[in-house]
Design a protein around this motif. Sequence first.
Motif, PDB file in Angstrom:
ATOM      1  N   PHE A  79       0.833  -1.209   0.000  1.00 36.77           N
ATOM      2  CA  PHE A  79       0.000   0.000   0.000  1.00 36.77           C
ATOM      3  C   PHE A  79       0.867   1.259   0.000  1.00 36.77           C
ATOM      4  N   ASN A  80       1.837   1.318   0.918  1.00 38.57           N
ATOM      5  CA  ASN A  80       2.750   2.458   0.956  1.00 38.57           C
ATOM      6  C   ASN A  80       3.598   2.527  -0.302  1.00 38.57           C
ATOM      7  N   PHE A  81       3.946   1.361  -0.838  1.00 35.06           N
ATOM      8  CA  PHE A  81       4.706   1.301  -2.091  1.00 35.06           C
ATOM      9  C   PHE A  81       3.942   1.992  -3.218  1.00 35.06           C
ATOM     10  N   MET A  82       2.660   1.681  -3.365  1.00 32.81           N
ATOM     11  CA  MET A  82       1.883   2.266  -4.458  1.00 32.81           C
ATOM     12  C   MET A  82       1.723   3.772  -4.290  1.00 32.81           C
ATOM     13  N   LEU A  83       1.434   4.221  -3.067  1.00 30.47           N
ATOM     14  CA  LEU A  83       1.290   5.661  -2.857  1.00 30.47           C
ATOM     15  C   LEU A  83       2.602   6.386  -3.118  1.00 30.47           C
ATOM     16  N   ALA A  84       3.735   5.779  -2.710  1.00 32.19           N
ATOM     17  CA  ALA A  84       5.038   6.402  -2.932  1.00 32.19           C
ATOM     18  C   ALA A  84       5.372   6.468  -4.420  1.00 32.19           C
ATOM     19  N   VAL A  85       5.043   5.414  -5.162  1.00 32.13           N
ATOM     20  CA  VAL A  85       5.272   5.420  -6.616  1.00 32.13           C
ATOM     21  C   VAL A  85       4.509   6.565  -7.264  1.00 32.13           C
ATOM     22  N   GLN A  86       3.244   6.697  -6.897  1.00 30.73           N
ATOM     23  CA  GLN A  86       2.421   7.748  -7.495  1.00 30.73           C
ATOM     24  C   GLN A  86       2.870   9.142  -7.071  1.00 30.73           C
ATOM     25  N   ASN A  87       3.403   9.243  -5.863  1.00 25.64           N
ATOM     26  CA  ASN A  87       3.882  10.534  -5.366  1.00 25.64           C
ATOM     27  C   ASN A  87       5.216  10.915  -5.992  1.00 25.64           C
ATOM     28  N   ALA A  88       6.132   9.934  -6.110  1.00 23.58           N
ATOM     29  CA  ALA A  88       7.494  10.220  -6.574  1.00 23.58           C
ATOM     30  C   ALA A  88       7.630  10.257  -8.088  1.00 23.58           C
ATOM     31  N   ALA A  89       6.571   9.902  -8.804  1.00 24.18           N
ATOM     32  CA  ALA A  89       6.669   9.872 -10.270  1.00 24.18           C
ATOM     33  C   ALA A  89       7.089  11.227 -10.836  1.00 24.18           C
ATOM     34  N   LEU A  90       6.550  12.310 -10.260  1.00 30.30           N
ATOM     35  CA  LEU A  90       6.891  13.638 -10.767  1.00 30.30           C
ATOM     36  C   LEU A  90       8.352  13.989 -10.508  1.00 30.30           C
ATOM     37  N   THR A  91       8.956  13.378  -9.490  1.00 30.61           N
ATOM     38  CA  THR A  91      10.345  13.682  -9.155  1.00 30.61           C
ATOM     39  C   THR A  91      11.271  13.417 -10.332  1.00 30.61           C
ATOM     40  N   ILE A  92      11.086  12.274 -11.013  1.00 27.90           N
ATOM     41  CA  ILE A  92      11.945  11.937 -12.149  1.00 27.90           C
ATOM     42  C   ILE A  92      11.389  12.486 -13.462  1.00 27.90           C
ATOM     43  N   THR A  93      10.070  12.501 -13.618  1.00 26.24           N
ATOM     44  CA  THR A  93       9.520  12.991 -14.878  1.00 26.24           C
ATOM     45  C   THR A  93       9.721  14.487 -15.047  1.00 26.24           C
ATOM     46  N   MET A  94       9.892  15.215 -13.950  1.00 30.14           N
ATOM     47  CA  MET A  94      10.127  16.649 -14.054  1.00 30.14           C
ATOM     48  C   MET A  94      11.363  16.951 -14.886  1.00 30.14           C
ATOM     49  N   VAL A  95      12.374  16.090 -14.802  1.00 26.61           N
ATOM     50  CA  VAL A  95      13.592  16.282 -15.596  1.00 26.61           C
ATOM     51  C   VAL A  95      13.260  16.281 -17.074  1.00 26.61           C
ATOM     52  N   ALA A  96      12.326  15.418 -17.493  1.00 26.17           N
ATOM     53  CA  ALA A  96      11.929  15.338 -18.897  1.00 26.17           C
ATOM     54  C   ALA A  96      10.896  16.397 -19.261  1.00 26.17           C
ATOM     55  N   MET A  97      10.060  16.793 -18.322  1.00 25.76           N
ATOM     56  CA  MET A  97       8.972  17.722 -18.616  1.00 25.76           C
ATOM     57  C   MET A  97       9.454  19.148 -18.866  1.00 25.76           C
ATOM     58  N   VAL A  98      10.652  19.493 -18.361  1.00 27.16           N
ATOM     59  CA  VAL A  98      11.123  20.873 -18.491  1.00 27.16           C
ATOM     60  C   VAL A  98      12.327  21.008 -19.429  1.00 27.16           C
ATOM     61  N   ASN A  99      12.731  19.922 -20.106  1.00 23.84           N
ATOM     62  CA  ASN A  99      13.876  19.991 -21.008  1.00 23.84           C
ATOM     63  C   ASN A  99      13.459  19.555 -22.401  1.00 23.84           C
ATOM     64  N   SER A 100      13.773  20.407 -23.399  1.00 20.01           N
ATOM     65  CA  SER A 100      13.428  20.069 -24.773  1.00 20.01           C
ATOM     66  C   SER A 100      14.400  19.071 -25.372  1.00 20.01           C
ATOM     67  N   THR A 101      15.611  19.006 -24.861  1.00 21.31           N
ATOM     68  CA  THR A 101      16.601  18.025 -25.303  1.00 21.31           C
ATOM     69  C   THR A 101      17.207  17.390 -24.080  1.00 21.31           C
ATOM     70  N   ASP A 102      17.554  16.121 -24.218  1.00 18.10           N
ATOM     71  CA  ASP A 102      18.106  15.395 -23.072  1.00 18.10           C
ATOM     72  C   ASP A 102      19.594  15.618 -23.010  1.00 18.10           C
TER      73      ASP A 102
ATOM     74  N   ALA B 170       9.853   4.063  -8.721  1.00 20.28           N
ATOM     75  CA  ALA B 170       9.343   5.195  -9.494  1.00 20.28           C
ATOM     76  C   ALA B 170      10.472   5.919 -10.215  1.00 20.28           C
ATOM     77  N   ILE B 171      11.570   6.145  -9.522  1.00 25.31           N
ATOM     78  CA  ILE B 171      12.677   6.892 -10.115  1.00 25.31           C
ATOM     79  C   ILE B 171      13.435   6.044 -11.130  1.00 25.31           C
ATOM     80  N   LEU B 172      13.674   4.761 -10.797  1.00 21.47           N
ATOM     81  CA  LEU B 172      14.406   3.890 -11.717  1.00 21.47           C
ATOM     82  C   LEU B 172      13.606   3.620 -12.992  1.00 21.47           C
ATOM     83  N   LEU B 173      12.399   3.068 -12.812  1.00 18.92           N
ATOM     84  CA  LEU B 173      11.594   2.736 -13.982  1.00 18.92           C
ATOM     85  C   LEU B 173      11.017   3.981 -14.636  1.00 18.92           C
ATOM     86  N   GLY B 174      10.811   5.050 -13.836  1.00 19.03           N
ATOM     87  CA  GLY B 174      10.315   6.291 -14.428  1.00 19.03           C
ATOM     88  C   GLY B 174      11.285   6.851 -15.456  1.00 19.03           C
TER      89      GLY B 174
END
Length: 506
Positions: free
Chosen positions: A61-84, A225-229
């Motif tokens: 249960f805590n695993f699922m909530l943490a995954v959903q919470n931390a997803a933005l932590t890694i995706t933010m790197v992609a969401m704000v950069n036009s090139t990697d 979340a961070i690894l697979l994200g």
Amino acid sequence: MLRENLYQKRKNKMAVITELNSTLENSEFSQDMQVDKKHSPRKVNSFCSIRYGIAFIAHLFNFMLAVQNAALTITMVAMVNSTDHQSKVNSSVGLPDGPDKAPVSLPAKAPVYDWSPQTQGILFGSINYGMLLTMVPGGYLAGRMGAKKVSGISLLASSLLTLGIPLAANLGLSFFIATRVVKGLAQGLGLGGHFALWQRWAPPHERSRLGSISLSGIPLGMFMAILLGGIISQAFGWPFVFYTSGGLGCVFSLLWFVLVYDDPDSHPWIGISEKEYILSTLDQQVSSEERSLPIKSILRSLPFWSICLCSFSHQWLINTLATYTPTYISHMFKVNIRDNGLLSSLPFIVAWIVGLLGGQLADFLLSKNFRFVIVRKTVTFLGQLPPSILIVSLPYLNSNYIITITFLTLACGVAPLSQPGVYVNALDIAPRYSSFLLGASRGFAHMSAVLVPIIGGFLLNQDPEFGWRNMFFLLFAINVFGLIFYLIFGKADVQDWAKERKITRL
């Protein structure tokens, strides 16, 4: 005269009963809360027992909530950069050259946004605005309605909102923030409410272990979340991170309703010996009658406030690591999102392992007749001070990649030792009100999750170079203050205001 004699006899009898009740109460609520072994059933201490199954489900249960919470932590790197970024890691550590040698662009269909560091901080913290409002009510409602209903509904709602995150981001910044706030309302109910399980399921000498198994799902969720994200964002685009975590959460929420029960009495598959063992250790701690909360006594309780302040300071450390580790690694080493996900996730897998071992360590010490208060303070000290020292040292490492990752990994890895310490301490000082107190202390601590992104975004926006140093020094100061307050005022015996006063009628 006869009336006076009868009155005197009645008075003497009341005095004897009162003294007897007081004696029994003191023995029942002794600091170590020992159960009379002569009259209690044999301990059922198998990892295949139902209570450990409940702990494992709470872990997921805590695993699922943490995954959903931390997803933005890694995706933010992609969401704000036009090139990697092209990864510096391969050249610095001698990894074989291959496809990573040239920059790999993100999928074309993944939207990109122009958000400043301060705006990113607001987005990181927006989910915590909602969580802050519902953690205390979540603990209270779970104590009244049961953790099964409260936490199950909250996970289902959080999962559905996670599925809608990409759409909300496309609709605009305001929609994105609003969705994150509502999602936080749902998650707060679950995180605050699931603690009520241990009021009914955890024998005193197993609270550290069962609580740690449950809470260690959080760093494991962050790790995944961070690894697979990072991998999913690289291959399919960042929206699929939210689709995947939201879909899995919907499935698990259904399993939660099927497999979780609020107490041993209502569980259909629990063995008689285990049920008797659990109930015999808790029968003097959980009141059979509905009682009003002693709010004034709670607010005047220094042991309770020591739990709140220490939890707040420790959560400041955890939230800084969880929110800014990928951003810090990206800033320092300019790695691509896939490598960033790998490096940023390493600290959390270590934290997961240490979290499980920390609960075993605490219960081992208790089995060797160490006092509850000594064990709680020792593991809290180990989980709070060493990580703070490692983090505050980062600005002086001269961008050394290996040492930086090592320090981050050790800091995050050691931090969960506090789980069997300050985070379960409310079960010691007030078992009857533990669901409310756990939700309240966790809610108070979660204010850090709101403040860390706001203050961090402000510091980094003002001075990108020295902002990291200032952020880490602030973290160190807050952690030391909270730890010292807990070491001075923390207790582990049942407080007077939390003891049941038995009324005897003649």
